[in-house]
Design an enzyme around this catalytic site. Structure first.
Site, PDB file in Angstrom:
ATOM      1  N   ASP A  17       0.856  -1.183   0.000  1.00 27.00           N
ATOM      2  CA  ASP A  17       0.000   0.000   0.000  1.00 27.00           C
ATOM      3  C   ASP A  17       0.896   1.239   0.000  1.00 27.00           C
ATOM      4  O   ASP A  17       1.663   1.449   0.934  1.00 27.00           O
ATOM      5  CB  ASP A  17      -0.908  -0.018   1.231  1.00 27.00           C
ATOM      6  CG  ASP A  17      -2.033   1.005   1.152  1.00 27.00           C
ATOM      7  OD1 ASP A  17      -2.139   1.711   0.130  1.00 27.00           O
ATOM      8  OD2 ASP A  17      -2.808   1.094   2.126  1.00 27.00           O
ATOM      9  N   ASP A 111      -2.904   2.458  -6.054  1.00 29.57           N
ATOM     10  CA  ASP A 111      -1.855   2.540  -5.026  1.00 29.57           C
ATOM     11  C   ASP A 111      -1.767   1.330  -4.108  1.00 29.57           C
ATOM     12  O   ASP A 111      -1.024   1.363  -3.118  1.00 29.57           O
ATOM     13  CB  ASP A 111      -2.046   3.800  -4.179  1.00 29.57           C
ATOM     14  CG  ASP A 111      -3.369   3.808  -3.428  1.00 29.57           C
ATOM     15  OD1 ASP A 111      -4.273   3.042  -3.795  1.00 29.57           O
ATOM     16  OD2 ASP A 111      -3.493   4.595  -2.472  1.00 29.57           O
ATOM     17  N   GLU A 112      -2.471   0.255  -4.397  1.00 33.37           N
ATOM     18  CA  GLU A 112      -2.342  -0.922  -3.543  1.00 33.37           C
ATOM     19  C   GLU A 112      -2.647  -2.194  -4.323  1.00 33.37           C
ATOM     20  O   GLU A 112      -3.404  -2.188  -5.293  1.00 33.37           O
ATOM     21  CB  GLU A 112      -3.237  -0.825  -2.302  1.00 33.37           C
ATOM     22  CG  GLU A 112      -4.717  -0.737  -2.599  1.00 33.37           C
ATOM     23  CD  GLU A 112      -5.555  -0.788  -1.323  1.00 33.37           C
ATOM     24  OE1 GLU A 112      -5.239  -1.570  -0.414  1.00 33.37           O
ATOM     25  OE2 GLU A 112      -6.539  -0.027  -1.262  1.00 33.37           O
TER      26      GLU A 112
END
Length: 362
Positions: A17, A111-112
């Site tokens: 993350d 983003d993860e």
């Protein structure tokens, strides 16, 4: 935790993350923003925070918060317009790093992502060592920090990645897993949203221990099919696999406007960039959709959708825009004015290659 006879063997799963991703990219690219409270999003009365730096989070600023609320909480907050093409490019850099370690990558957003490295570990190398390597390579390649969680299932890996943010690493072993969840508030559990957490709390279920104390029958009666999932995660059990074969059901873009759109001409103009955004994405993934949906939210926050399905896939950006405009003519103009418009294309003839965020923040 010892697997039962019907349980799959423990996996080695990493959840990566990025730390305050959008805001961190802005701070990286503009040294004047470093160390300062930054919000990505519009600063207008209708603006919404897309992301907040850790300096802003100290004041209580969070993503999805109205910009006026964020500015009130943090008077020195610096608002920066989003640059989604830049964020996507950085996200692609990161995914290329992931691909060096495993083909089993399940992105959740820009983003993860989950990575299953169980069957791709070199001899003598642990999943924890791989997580450390990935974090170091992300920093070297992008100048950004990432937090990672390592565990034997997806639920615990995601919980772990939140434990030592920012720029942290946490490992939850099979021995620790069942006990790790006991003291956590249910609102921290991935898969339990605010509404469900509030419902649980009204029943006296505040922590993982409270959740584990409930019977499977009780949870399924109160929460339907999700009840079994809640029963499992309260025991540190999650049988979901990391999948890189997710099928996209729709692609959409929307925008909230600083001033309500009162005329059809204004709406026609506002639909142009939305159609372009949707068409760019479907073209990138070679998707062919037959159903166009228009979303309109009025100034009183009432929302309607109108859709049209064709016998053939939409052939061009111009056709997509034309259909959206025709749908708009059925509901606009309206004396309330339109504060938000959105276009979605669905009914695909082919599966997609992965998820992508397309929301346009004001």
């Amino acid at each position: 935790m010892t697997p039962g006879p019907d349980d799959p063997p423990p996996r080695r799963i990493i959840h990566v993350d990025m730390d305050a991703f959008f805001a961190s990219v802005e701070q990286r690219d503009n040294p004047e923003l470093r160390g300062k409270p930054v919000a990505v999003g519009g600063s207008s009365q209708r603006g919404v925070v897309a992301a907040a730096s850790y300096e802003a989070r100290v004041f209580g600023v969070r993503s999805a918060m109205p910009s006026v609320t964020a500015a009130r909480l943090c008077p020195d907050l610096i608002f920066v317009r989003h640059r989604f093409e830049v964020y996507r490019a950085v996200s692609q850099q990161i995914r290329e790093i992931f691909a060096d370690y495993t083909p089993l990558i399940e992105p959740l957003s820009l983003d993860e992502a989950y990575l299953d490295v169980t069957d791709h570990l070199p001899e003598g190398v642990t999943a924890t060592a791989i997580a450390k390597q990935i974090r170091a390579r992300i920093r070297q390649a992008t100048g950004l920090t990432a937090s990672a969680g390592v565990s034997y299932n997806k639920f615990l890996a995601k919980l772990a990645s939140d434990q030592n943010k920012p720029d942290g690493l946490c490992v939850i072993t099979p021995e620790r897993g069942p006990e790790f969840v006991l003291g956590l508030p249910v609102g921290k559990f991935h898969g339990i949203g605010p509404a469900t957490a509030a419902k649980m709390q009204a029943m006296g279920i505040h922590t993982g221990a409270d959740l584990r104390a409930q019977t499977l029958d009780f949870l399924t009666r109160r929460f339907g099919k999700a009840g079994r999932y809640y029963w499992n995660i309260s025991r540190g059990v999650d049988h979901r696999r990391v999948s890189n074969e997710r099928v996209r059901k729709s692609v959409g873009a929307e925008n909230t406007f600083a001033a309500d759109l009162m005329t059809l001409d204004q709406a026609d103009e506002a639909l142009v960039p939305l159609a372009a955004k949707v068409w760019t994405s479907v073209g990138r993934h070679d998707l062919h959709g037959r159903t166009v949906t228009l979303k309109v939210k009025f100034s009183d926050f009432r929302q309607i959708t109108r859709a049209r399905s064709l016998s053939h896939p939409v052939a061009s950006e111009g056709e997509l825009l034309s259909i959206a405009r025709e749908l708009a003519r059925g509901v606009l103009p309206d004396p309330r004015g339109a504060r938000l418009l959105g276009i979605t294309l669905s009914g695909f003839d082919a599966p997609d290659s992965g998820p992508e965020q397309l929301d346009l923040f004001p």
